[in-house]
Design a protein around this motif. Structure first.
Motif, PDB file in Angstrom:
ATOM      1  N   ASN A  33       0.809  -1.227   0.000  1.00 47.71           N
ATOM      2  CA  ASN A  33       0.000   0.000   0.000  1.00 47.71           C
ATOM      3  C   ASN A  33       0.840   1.273   0.000  1.00 47.71           C
ATOM      4  OD1 ASN A  33      -2.143  -1.725   0.044  1.00 47.71           O
ATOM      5  ND2 ASN A  33      -2.716  -1.335   2.174  1.00 47.71           N
ATOM      6  N   GLU A  34       1.992   1.198  -0.650  1.00 46.13           N
ATOM      7  CA  GLU A  34       2.828   2.385  -0.793  1.00 46.13           C
ATOM      8  C   GLU A  34       2.289   3.282  -1.908  1.00 46.13           C
ATOM      9  OE1 GLU A  34       7.114   0.292   0.243  1.00 46.13           O
ATOM     10  OE2 GLU A  34       5.915  -0.382  -1.456  1.00 46.13           O
ATOM     11  N   ASN A  35       2.656   4.528  -1.869  1.00 48.59           N
ATOM     12  CA  ASN A  35       2.315   5.479  -2.916  1.00 48.59           C
ATOM     13  C   ASN A  35       3.320   5.290  -4.043  1.00 48.59           C
ATOM     14  OD1 ASN A  35       2.125   7.722  -4.589  1.00 48.59           O
ATOM     15  ND2 ASN A  35       1.725   9.153  -2.917  1.00 48.59           N
ATOM     16  N   THR A  36       2.962   4.472  -5.031  1.00 47.19           N
ATOM     17  CA  THR A  36       3.927   4.133  -6.086  1.00 47.19           C
ATOM     18  C   THR A  36       4.137   5.285  -7.071  1.00 47.19           C
ATOM     19  OG1 THR A  36       2.246   3.124  -7.518  1.00 47.19           O
ATOM     20  CG2 THR A  36       3.331   1.686  -5.907  1.00 47.19           C
ATOM     21  N   ALA A  37       3.292   6.326  -6.980  1.00 49.62           N
ATOM     22  CA  ALA A  37       3.502   7.508  -7.818  1.00 49.62           C
ATOM     23  C   ALA A  37       4.644   8.367  -7.279  1.00 49.62           C
ATOM     24  CB  ALA A  37       2.218   8.331  -7.896  1.00 49.62           C
ATOM     25  N   GLY A  38       4.963   8.197  -5.999  1.00 50.47           N
ATOM     26  CA  GLY A  38       6.061   8.949  -5.395  1.00 50.47           C
ATOM     27  C   GLY A  38       5.593  10.247  -4.766  1.00 50.47           C
ATOM     28  N   CYS A  39       6.464  10.834  -3.965  1.00 49.79           N
ATOM     29  CA  CYS A  39       6.133  12.072  -3.262  1.00 49.79           C
ATOM     30  C   CYS A  39       6.203  13.275  -4.205  1.00 49.79           C
ATOM     31  CB  CYS A  39       7.080  12.279  -2.082  1.00 49.79           C
ATOM     32  SG  CYS A  39       8.799  12.561  -2.575  1.00 49.79           S
ATOM     33  N   SER A  40       5.784  14.409  -3.706  1.00 46.62           N
ATOM     34  CA  SER A  40       5.843  15.657  -4.465  1.00 46.62           C
ATOM     35  C   SER A  40       7.296  16.034  -4.772  1.00 46.62           C
ATOM     36  CB  SER A  40       5.194  16.775  -3.657  1.00 46.62           C
ATOM     37  OG  SER A  40       5.552  18.045  -4.163  1.00 46.62           O
ATOM     38  N   PRO A  41       7.573  16.598  -5.956  1.00 46.62           N
ATOM     39  CA  PRO A  41       8.920  17.119  -6.239  1.00 46.62           C
ATOM     40  C   PRO A  41       9.361  18.170  -5.218  1.00 46.62           C
ATOM     41  CG  PRO A  41       7.612  17.028  -8.253  1.00 46.62           C
ATOM     42  CD  PRO A  41       6.671  16.729  -7.114  1.00 46.62           C
ATOM     43  N   ALA A  42       8.399  18.846  -4.617  1.00 48.40           N
ATOM     44  CA  ALA A  42       8.721  19.856  -3.608  1.00 48.40           C
ATOM     45  C   ALA A  42       9.405  19.238  -2.390  1.00 48.40           C
ATOM     46  CB  ALA A  42       7.449  20.590  -3.173  1.00 48.40           C
TER      47      ALA A  42
END
Length: 354
Positions: A33-42
């Motif tokens: 259940n990880e966020n596979t899209a990844g975190c914000s570039p910020a």
């Protein structure tokens, strides 16, 4: 020289918690259940801006807590930051649970509730979700009459995806006059409901949150406990002075400054979750309504063989055959590309029971 370590009985009796296998970095990780899209570039920009001197100093919490409290729409005194969501759960055992006192859980659910109960020497009272993954409301209310120390409810529940209705939660809170009720809202952003606005009305209510899922910060470990100020003061007594690292604080603030990225991720999850469930239904695979960034499915007796084939091809799902039944699996909702690849591979390898 013989050495005998005075290990606690509760530790000797339990097995080590089995975390996900190592060597997952180059695989399609739809198992945790990880966020596979990844975190914000910020977030990456904010972390890169940290100086050597900042990293050499102990962190300060007042300013970050104020900023994060605004996100949850609570006062800073109603928010306690922790070292990840798991630590947000541990503090309730430090605060409320003594050996042989009772902790109430409803399974199948997040295994850390059972894990902590066992190592703290608590007695577990366990209820089961129904055959359609419905919440055992009447059983919970009956169990609360015995004044259990803590009730843990994952809402939405992991792995079933079940979302407790507001009227059900009210009944539980009215019955829990001698019990700390912990709502584990790791997936709240995907469900559209949070119990956070209820904390001032119900002093026995504690809400656990995490930045691992919607914000995509699982590697940095930042969680939170939210409750009315008076109740949270007891939990603060069980906390160390520096529980959260600076990188996690900086990353969380950067993520919250880019709400658009989080909103896009939530929107994509909801769309792909509905689409993927419909595609599995076409293959005669039963799915269950989910309010999280995952889907529970039942592939039946041929499921375990399919899951092994997928794993050999580098596609990881979270099999739940042992705790729910043969062929059950929890599938993280990844990106559109990832979900299409998974569906294509399932269609190629799947043989439905005749």
């Amino acid at each position: 020289m013989k050495v005998h370590l005075p290990v606690r009985e509760a530790i000797l009796k339990r097995r080590t918690y089995e975390a996900p296998a190592e060597g997952r970095s180059d695989k399609l990780r739809l198992d945790f259940n990880e966020n596979t899209a990844g975190c914000s570039p910020a977030v990456r920009r904010a972390l890169a801006a940290l100086s050597a001197k900042q990293l050499a100093m102990y962190p300060e919490y007042e300013a970050p807590t104020k900023r994060l409290a605004r996100y949850f729409r609570v006062r800073p005194q109603e928010l306690l930051l922790t070292n990840g969501g798991d630590d947000a759960l541990r503090v309730f055992f430090d605060t409320f649970v003594e050996p042989r006192t009772v902790v109430l859980i409803c399974e199948p659910t997040f295994p850390m509730y059972r894990y902590y109960a066992e190592i703290y020497g608590a007695r577990l009272s366990v209820l089961r979700y129904g055959s359609e993954m419905e919440f055992p409301l009447e059983g919970v209310i009956a169990a609360l009459r015995h004044k259990t120390r803590v009730l843990f409810i994952a809402n939405p529940n992991n792995p079933t995806g079940t979302l407790l209705q507001q009227n059900e939660l009210r009944k539980i809170l009215r019955a829990a006059t001698h019990t700390a009720v912990v709502m584990d809202e790791a997936y709240a952003e995907f469900s559209g409901f949070s119990a956070v606005p209820w904390i001032r009305k119900y002093p026995q209510l504690f809400v656990a949150r995490t930045f691992s899922k919607v914000a995509g910060l699982a590697a940095l470990r930042l969680g939170a406990v939210i409750a009315c100020e008076k109740s949270l003061a007891f939990v603060r007594r069980a906390m160390p002075p520096f529980p959260v690292n600076l990188a996690a604080l900086v990353a969380a603030q950067a993520a919250l400054n880019d709400r658009a990225t989080m909103r896009r991720y939530v929107s994509a999850v909801k769309r792909l979750r509905a689409w993927f469930a419909a595609e599995l239904e076409k293959l005669d695979v039963k799915t269950y309504p989910s309010a999280g960034n995952f889907l529970l499915a039942n592939f039946g007796p041929n499921g375990p063989a399919l899951f092994q084939k997928l794993e050999k091809q580098g596609i990881l799902l979270r099999e739940r055959s042992k705790d729910i039944g043969p062929g059950f699996v929890r599938i993280t909702i990844g990106t559109q590309t990832e979900m299409r690849l998974l569906l294509k591979t399932i269609r190629k390898e799947w043989k439905a029971p005749v």
